[in-house]
Write a protein that holds these residues in place. Structure first.
Motif, PDB file in Angstrom:
ATOM      1  N   MET A   1       0.676  -1.370   0.030  1.00 26.35           N
ATOM      2  CA  MET A   1      -0.047   0.112  -0.087  1.00 26.35           C
ATOM      3  C   MET A   1       1.036   1.340   0.009  1.00 26.35           C
ATOM      4  N   SER A   2       0.423   2.421  -0.636  1.00 23.35           N
ATOM      5  CA  SER A   2       1.162   3.354  -0.863  1.00 23.35           C
ATOM      6  C   SER A   2       0.846   4.374   0.413  1.00 23.35           C
ATOM      7  N   GLU A   3       2.124   5.199   0.867  1.00 21.34           N
ATOM      8  CA  GLU A   3       1.874   5.868   2.185  1.00 21.34           C
ATOM      9  C   GLU A   3       0.857   7.020   1.912  1.00 21.34           C
ATOM     10  N   SER A   4       0.340   7.406   2.993  1.00 18.51           N
ATOM     11  CA  SER A   4      -0.836   8.421   2.888  1.00 18.51           C
ATOM     12  C   SER A   4      -0.622   9.579   3.700  1.00 18.51           C
ATOM     13  N   ILE A   5      -1.179  10.715   3.559  1.00 15.01           N
ATOM     14  CA  ILE A   5      -1.223  11.708   4.781  1.00 15.01           C
ATOM     15  C   ILE A   5      -2.471  12.341   4.524  1.00 15.01           C
ATOM     16  N   VAL A   6      -2.776  13.147   5.796  1.00 14.65           N
ATOM     17  CA  VAL A   6      -4.083  14.022   6.118  1.00 14.65           C
ATOM     18  C   VAL A   6      -3.887  15.271   5.971  1.00 14.65           C
ATOM     19  N   ILE A   7      -4.437  15.768   5.063  1.00 15.51           N
ATOM     20  CA  ILE A   7      -4.554  17.236   4.906  1.00 15.51           C
ATOM     21  C   ILE A   7      -6.139  17.887   5.108  1.00 15.51           C
ATOM     22  N   ALA A   8      -6.305  18.579   5.979  1.00 12.30           N
ATOM     23  CA  ALA A   8      -7.535  19.236   6.193  1.00 12.30           C
ATOM     24  C   ALA A   8      -8.514  18.027   6.540  1.00 12.30           C
ATOM     25  N   GLY A   9      -7.984  17.234   7.273  1.00  8.46           N
ATOM     26  CA  GLY A   9      -9.043  16.033   7.525  1.00  8.46           C
ATOM     27  C   GLY A   9      -9.398  15.088   6.401  1.00  8.46           C
ATOM     28  N   ILE A  10      -8.783  15.081   5.323  1.00 10.57           N
ATOM     29  CA  ILE A  10      -8.682  14.221   4.143  1.00 10.57           C
ATOM     30  C   ILE A  10      -7.655  13.529   3.820  1.00 10.57           C
ATOM     31  N   GLU A  11      -7.829  12.204   3.762  1.00 12.53           N
ATOM     32  CA  GLU A  11      -6.580  11.393   3.532  1.00 12.53           C
ATOM     33  C   GLU A  11      -6.105  11.258   2.021  1.00 12.53           C
ATOM     34  N   ILE A  12      -4.691  11.501   1.445  1.00 10.35           N
ATOM     35  CA  ILE A  12      -4.617  11.679   0.368  1.00 10.35           C
ATOM     36  C   ILE A  12      -3.109  10.804   0.157  1.00 10.35           C
ATOM     37  N   PRO A  13      -2.919  10.139  -0.978  1.00  9.82           N
ATOM     38  CA  PRO A  13      -1.695   9.383  -1.141  1.00  9.82           C
ATOM     39  C   PRO A  13      -0.427  10.665  -0.821  1.00  9.82           C
ATOM     40  N   LYS A  14       0.620  10.029  -0.279  1.00 11.55           N
ATOM     41  CA  LYS A  14       1.607  10.978  -0.228  1.00 11.55           C
ATOM     42  C   LYS A  14       2.275  11.360  -1.159  1.00 11.55           C
ATOM     43  N   ALA A  15       2.386  10.518  -2.314  1.00  8.20           N
ATOM     44  CA  ALA A  15       2.936  10.720  -3.621  1.00  8.20           C
ATOM     45  C   ALA A  15       2.350  12.025  -4.249  1.00  8.20           C
TER      46      ALA A  15
END
Length: 524
Positions: A1-15
């Motif tokens: 699985m690709s690494e993800s981050i949370v921006i403004a409460g929304i999880e998106i792929p880090k790439a």
């Protein structure tokens, strides 16, 4: 699985985030902070801010009541279920009895009308006798109101010796103005915090009730007369409050205009309150500063002050303060409603707060001894303080506006007065909240909304004095109209005004000891 981050409460792929240009990333972060701030402002209600419950929308009120009401569980024990059903039945019976209406007035206070049937409604036979317990029906009404007008004719006679004239003088008990003491007191009562009648509304009501036409200027003069009549009792009440072992203090905005030139800088006015059992004192000031707090409470005050965390009370030693847990709960609720780490720490602190209040309710109900309460709180307090210190140690920038930064700043402020959170635990007769002062301010808040404050310093003096009088007398169960009438009469005659302090109840005389008589003694 690709690494993800949370921006403004929304999880998106880090790439995807790494592939976004730096300028766009900065724009997204700024906009997300603004969005979270707006959402937090829109989600404010009475449970997570200082907004009153009346400001809650219907949807918020429903969700709040639904979240606070736990689902009912079926009792596993039939006996326990039966006991609950009987208790609920008794409560329903009590409610239905209260809903039937008011009780009967004593017969001695009523005009009695007897309605006796002369013949039987079934067969027509003539009836005789007396019903010892007839069915009672009372009708309460207001009689036509009639003004009492007393005319004093001052005769003027000419002296036959010197030829000069002499005119009769009014007795001291007769007012020199055209309005009597009870009418002036009634106008003052109409203008009080409970009734909040404006000049024009008081004019209209006097016209409807008594067919009395009074000018606005006359109403203003009567209000001034009331204010001057209760000035000394209010000062006495302030001194009484400052001598008590504990007081509740709070403040709210109350504009004072500059019609008399006493507020040239157009400062925002503030309505302050001090509460003790049976007495409430109000004060309108143009500042919300420590200096006003010192003057009102008294720099030499030796008791304990219930208040919020506002800096105007920071001149008091921490051991002389009890910080309001109701304010604290709202702040913790706001933190728990944020996302991420803030939510985790906010919920942990709220859980400790709920446990503390469960124990406090048991102490208040007599089901938990004070010693047990203190022992239990000691452990809870250590955990509460440790959480505050842990969050306060987070490194946040001075201008950072993220939810975590806001939470850290709030908890740092709470940590500064942490010792003042627990004063009620070790001091009997203290409350953990400042709800007494907040409830006392409500008439002033409603008055502010309906009149937009006062127009002058004298108007502010009337507000603070009439609120002090009516609120204190209401706590003591005394009649405000009678009191104001007596105060006005005393002022006119140069007598001391009646006191606003609680009237001590007369103590019942002690029964004398029944000593044995000589004839009652038995010798063996």
């Amino acid at each position: 699985m690709s690494e993800s981050i949370v921006i403004a409460g929304i999880e998106i792929p880090k790439a995807d985030w790494d592939a976004t240009p730096a300028s766009v990333q900065a724009l997204v972060l700024v906009l997300s902070e603004r969005l979270m701030h707006i959402e937090e402002q829109l989600s404010q209600n009475s449970s997570n801010s200082s907004l009153p419950p009346s400001s809650d929308t219907l949807s918020k009120a429903k969700s709040k009541s639904t979240s606070e009401t736990p689902p009912k569980e079926k009792a596993s024990d039939p006996k326990e279920s039966n006991r609950k059903d009987k208790k609920q039945s008794r409560q329903n019976d009590t409610k239905s009895e209260k809903a039937k209406g008011f009780g009967f007035y004593p017969v001695e206070e009523c005009n009695i009308h007897h309605h006796i049937p002369s013949s039987c409604v079934h067969c027509g036979e003539v009836l005789s006798g007396v019903d010892a317990s007839p069915h009672r029906h009372q009708v309460v009404d207001i009689p036509p109101l009639q003004l009492s007008v007393e005319e004093h004719q001052l005769h003027q006679l000419t002296c036959e010796c010197c030829g000069k004239t002499s005119r009769g003088v009014l007795p001291p008990e007769v007012p020199t103005t055209s309005y009597g003491d009870r009418l002036v007191g009634f106008v003052g009562l109409l203008s009080s915090g409970e009734h909040r009648q404006s000049h024009s509304m008081a004019q209209s009501l006097l016209q409807v009730l008594f067919n009395l036409e009074v000018s606005r200027s006359s109403i203003n003069r009567m209000r001034t007369q009331v204010s001057e009549a209760v000035s000394d009792p209010v000062e006495e009440a302030i001194g009484y409050v400052q001598r008590q072992a504990s007081v509740h203090s709070d403040e709210t905005g109350f504009p004072q205009r500059n019609r008399d030139g006493q507020n040239p800088e157009n400062r925002k006015g503030w309505l302050w309150i001090l509460c003790v059992p049976m007495v409430m004192v109000f004060h309108v000031a143009l500042h919300r500063s420590q200096q006003v707090s010192k003057e009102l409470i008294g720099e030499g005050f030796k008791g304990i002050v219930h208040s919020d965390r506002y800096s105007a009370y920071n001149w008091l030693p921490v051991e002389q303060r009890q910080v309001c847990w109701a304010h604290l709960k709202r702040d913790l609720t706001k933190i728990a409603e944020r996302s991420g780490v803030s939510k985790e720490y906010g919920e942990a602190l709220l859980a400790r707060q709920a446990r503390l209040f469960r124990w406090w309710h048991r102490v208040r109900d007599g089901t938990m001894r004070r010693e047990q309460f203190i022992d239990a709180v000691e452990h809870l307090r250590r955990g509460f303080k440790a959480t505050l210190e842990e969050v306060s140690a987070f490194d946040v920038g001075t201008k950072e506006k993220t939810p975590l930064a806001k939470s850290v700043r709030t908890l740092r402020e709470i940590l500064k007065v942490e010792s003042a959170l627990w004063t009620f635990v070790y001091t009997p007769e203290l409350e953990p909240t400042n709800n007494t002062a907040e409830r006392g301010l409500r008439p002033g808040v409603i008055w502010r909304r309906t009149t937009q404050g006062s127009q002058s310093k004298k108007g502010s003096e009337f507000v603070e004095r009439i609120l002090t009088v009516t609120s204190s007398l209401k706590l003591q169960g005394r009649n405000s109209w009678d009191y104001l009438s007596e105060a006005i009469r005393a002022k006119r005659l140069g007598l001391p005004a009646p006191s606003l302090l609680p009237i001590p109840k007369p103590q019942e005389p002690l029964m004398p000891l029944a000593l044995p008589q000589a004839s009652d003694l038995v010798t063996t």
